[in-house]
Motif scaffolding. Structure first.
Motif, PDB file in Angstrom:
ATOM      1  N   ASN A  16      26.059  72.925  72.695  1.00 31.79           N
ATOM      2  CA  ASN A  16      27.407  73.081  73.242  1.00 31.79           C
ATOM      3  C   ASN A  16      28.339  71.992  72.727  1.00 31.79           C
ATOM      4  O   ASN A  16      29.495  72.248  72.397  1.00 31.79           O
ATOM      5  CB  ASN A  16      27.374  73.053  74.766  1.00 31.79           C
ATOM      6  N   ASN A  19      29.305  72.701  69.144  1.00 28.79           N
ATOM      7  CA  ASN A  19      30.275  73.788  69.079  1.00 28.79           C
ATOM      8  C   ASN A  19      31.656  73.344  69.517  1.00 28.79           C
ATOM      9  O   ASN A  19      32.656  73.713  68.897  1.00 28.79           O
ATOM     10  CB  ASN A  19      29.807  74.953  69.960  1.00 28.79           C
ATOM     11  N   ARG A  20      31.694  72.543  70.607  1.00 32.50           N
ATOM     12  CA  ARG A  20      32.986  72.044  71.063  1.00 32.50           C
ATOM     13  C   ARG A  20      33.643  71.214  69.972  1.00 32.50           C
ATOM     14  O   ARG A  20      34.815  71.384  69.655  1.00 32.50           O
ATOM     15  CB  ARG A  20      32.793  71.178  72.307  1.00 32.50           C
ATOM     16  N   LEU A  23      34.844  73.452  67.037  1.00 34.03           N
ATOM     17  CA  LEU A  23      36.053  74.233  67.305  1.00 34.03           C
ATOM     18  C   LEU A  23      37.297  73.357  67.366  1.00 34.03           C
ATOM     19  O   LEU A  23      38.368  73.763  66.953  1.00 34.03           O
ATOM     20  CB  LEU A  23      35.916  75.003  68.619  1.00 34.03           C
ATOM     21  N   CYS A 153      36.060  83.513  68.257  1.00 36.07           N
ATOM     22  CA  CYS A 153      35.583  82.200  68.701  1.00 36.07           C
ATOM     23  C   CYS A 153      34.202  82.314  69.357  1.00 36.07           C
ATOM     24  O   CYS A 153      33.353  81.447  69.177  1.00 36.07           O
ATOM     25  CB  CYS A 153      36.571  81.573  69.683  1.00 36.07           C
ATOM     26  N   TRP A 157      30.820  80.454  68.205  1.00 43.86           N
ATOM     27  CA  TRP A 157      30.031  79.668  69.136  1.00 43.86           C
ATOM     28  C   TRP A 157      28.548  80.040  69.033  1.00 43.86           C
ATOM     29  O   TRP A 157      27.671  79.197  69.081  1.00 43.86           O
ATOM     30  CB  TRP A 157      30.553  79.917  70.562  1.00 43.86           C
ATOM     31  N   LYS A 158      28.298  81.348  68.882  1.00 45.94           N
ATOM     32  CA  LYS A 158      26.909  81.833  68.921  1.00 45.94           C
ATOM     33  C   LYS A 158      26.147  81.526  67.637  1.00 45.94           C
ATOM     34  O   LYS A 158      24.916  81.385  67.650  1.00 45.94           O
ATOM     35  CB  LYS A 158      26.886  83.353  69.144  1.00 45.94           C
TER      36      LYS A 158
END
Lengths: 272, 306
Positions: A16, A19-20, A23, A153, A157-158
């Protein structure tokens, strides 16, 4: 031997965080010299610190490695990150050469696929839809595009975890399907360009030359051949223009601007 | 007049849209998104959307390939919308070609400047890594600092133009409606024609030669329908003017319907592409797979060739 290998195993929390950071921070450091180098390091720095331990020589070495030139599509970068971390987690600093060559080898292809899908096709399809609605003052198309982007998005993320699990084999597995998808999307793209030429280039011949006592309505005559012939001709002209040496899109825009100002100013063509 | 809070909001948007483009890409950073937001801020949504739409179409094919700078149609849209809604006599079309396009072209230089500025932060990170005790927080901070040049490269020009440009734009608008009327007309025509450039650029990137049939289909179907729909609309308007009992409403050609036809064609195309068959596999195992499959279904291949 086994002692030198790191023991840290990535958790969902790590994914996570990556990914954060991907992005919201991946491209902020974009620079001419090494492009996305600092962005790549930024997305995985906390994980690198956990894998190698703070202030270890291995960490310093890998930080330097990740500060090298890097540039790929910001829609696919976490696929490379995922494969990279799977290697580093298992092999540690011994995987350095693998990681380096993997990064260099994959960033080009992913840049090409990413650009053609996300910088060209998606904006064409959704942009065309949004623009043709917005032209009439309707904001719905623009909102549809925003929704589509949020779905993209989710996909971004996946893919990190997916790539981490599958490793390099993912790339070979995915290539066929991606190519087929891209090719089909270009069909829609090309079709939409045809549709847009017919509706969004709103110019016509205004010139009505007098031959003796007969006035000749050029636009009317052209309409009998096929409607919207002038827009199609203009697009064809610019297409030809862009094939010339040293021509850039910005130059082409300025040339068309000047030509239209002159022809419109003397009344040969007019806005519909 | 543009109110101070409008200037503030538009400047804020200009500073944030480029970050949006770099980060999550919500599409509110695109010209059509800029038109939507600037239109809302200026209290004239149709004008904003119209300018945004035209600019969107103009840059349809101009993606950021390999990190190259490109014409900044988003900033152009913001300024053109702001001035078109507040300056007397500045029609949206004229604003597109006299404000939006020149601004968009000049902004390319500032984009280059931002990308250069970030090299400085990259070098600072190199320096930090060389230290004996690495300050990890500082490394991360220097990545995030990159947002500053990006953001300012858009926000500053927009602020200056909005705060100090109104008088100049008014002078231009007056001239275009007075002595230079022909130029004003020409600019309006150019505003209507500029989307053509976007389409041509796009065709350069797309495999047109391979898919030319779909280009012809898209153009012809849409041309026929658009003429039909426009004719019916004007017929309806004519009848309604004569007969008060005639209340039927005819809408314009819905582009979504046209897009659905294209989507159907794309699905058909996708289904016809073999996936996982030897022909689609990657280069390494392609040769051996082909040779083995050639042995297996030799008869079928010769059938196909006939």
């Amino acid at each position: 031997m086994t002692n030198s290998k790191p023991k840290y195993k990535l958790t969902d929390k790590d994914f996570n965080q990556i990914n954060r950071r991907s992005l919201f921070g991946f491209q902020l450091g974009w620079n001419y010299e090494r492009m996305q180098n600092s962005g790549y390091l930024y997305t995985i720095l906390p994980q690198l610190r956990k894998i190698y331990g703070d202030d270890s020589p291995e960490l310093k070495e890998m930080m330097k490695t990740h500060m090298q030139f890097f540039n790929t599509s910001n829609f696919f970068n976490t696929i490379i990150t995922g494969i990279d971390l799977a290697v580093e987690e298992n092999e540690g600093i011994e995987g350095k050469d693998t990681v380096e060559s993997m990064k260099v080898g994959l960033m080009g292809p992913f840049a090409a696929i990413g650009d053609s899908i996300f910088a060209s096709l998606i904006p064409t399809i959704f942009g065309a839809l949004a623009a043709s609605m917005a032209h009439e003052g309707n904001p719905v198309g623009a909102i549809i595009w925003v929704v589509a982007c949020l779905l993209i998005c989710v996909f971004r993320w996946k893919q990190l975890h997916f790539a981490y699990d599958k490793g390099v084999s993912l790339v070979t597995d995915m290539r066929d399907r991606l190519n087929a998808l891209t090719d089909s999307a270009t069909v829609l793209g090309v079709f939409m360009v045809g549709a847009l030429v017919a509706t969004m280039v709103n110019i016509k011949f205004a010139w009505v030359p007098q031959i003796g006592k007969v006035s000749m309505n050029i636009q009317n005559n052209l309409d009998m051949i096929i409607p919207k012939l002038l827009p199609a001709a203009v697009v064809g002209f610019v297409y030809w223009l862009l094939g010339k040496k040293g021509m850039t899109s910005t130059k082409a825009i300025l040339i068309v601007l000047v030509l239209c100002v002159v022809l419109g100013g003397i009344g040969v063509i007019a806005k519909i | 007049m543009i109110a101070w809070w409008q200037i503030l909001l538009l400047t804020l948007y200009a500073g944030l849209e480029i970050l949006d483009e770099l980060q999550i890409y919500s599409s509110l950073n695109t010209p059509v998104g800029a038109g939507l937001i600037a239109g809302l801020i200026m209290g004239d949504l149709p004008t904003g959307l119209f300018i945004g739409a035209s600019m969107q179409l103009m840059v349809l094919g101009v993606g950021t390939f390999g990190g190259a700078s490109r014409i900044d149609a988003t900033t152009g849209t913001v300024l053109a919308t702001a001035f078109s809604t507040t300056v007397k006599g500045m029609s949206p079309q004229a604003a597109i070609s006299s404000i939006a396009v020149p601004v968009a072209a000049i902004m390319v230089e500032l984009d280059v400047l931002a990308r250069f500025a970030n090299t400085y932060f990259s070098h600072r990170i190199d320096h930090l890594i060389e230290q004996d005790k690495i300050n990890y927080k500082a490394v991360e901070r220097n990545v995030l600092y990159g947002a500053i040049p990006w953001s300012l490269s858009r926000a500053i020009p927009v602020f200056i133009a909005l705060a100090f440009g109104q008088g100049l734009v008014q002078t231009i608008a007056n001239a275009l409606n007075g002595d230079l009327l022909w130029l004003g007309q020409g600019l309006t025509v150019a505003g209507a024609a500029l989307p053509a450039v976007g389409f041509a650029i796009l065709l350069r990137y797309l495999p047109v030669k391979k898919h030319v049939a779909y280009l012809i289909l898209g153009f012809t179907i849409t041309t026929l329908f658009s003429v039909l729909f426009t004719s019916i609309q004007s017929l309806g308007a004519g009848v309604a003017a004569v007969n008060k009992n005639f209340t039927a409403i005819f809408n314009g050609l819905p582009m979504l319907a046209i897009a659905m036809i294209g989507f159907a064609l794309a699905i058909l195309h996708y289904k016809n592409i073999p996936i996982g068959k030897p022909a689609g596999k990657n280069a390494e195992d392609q040769s051996e797979k082909i040779s083995s499959s050639a042995d297996n279904d030799e008869g079928e291949i010769t059938d196909d060739e006939l």
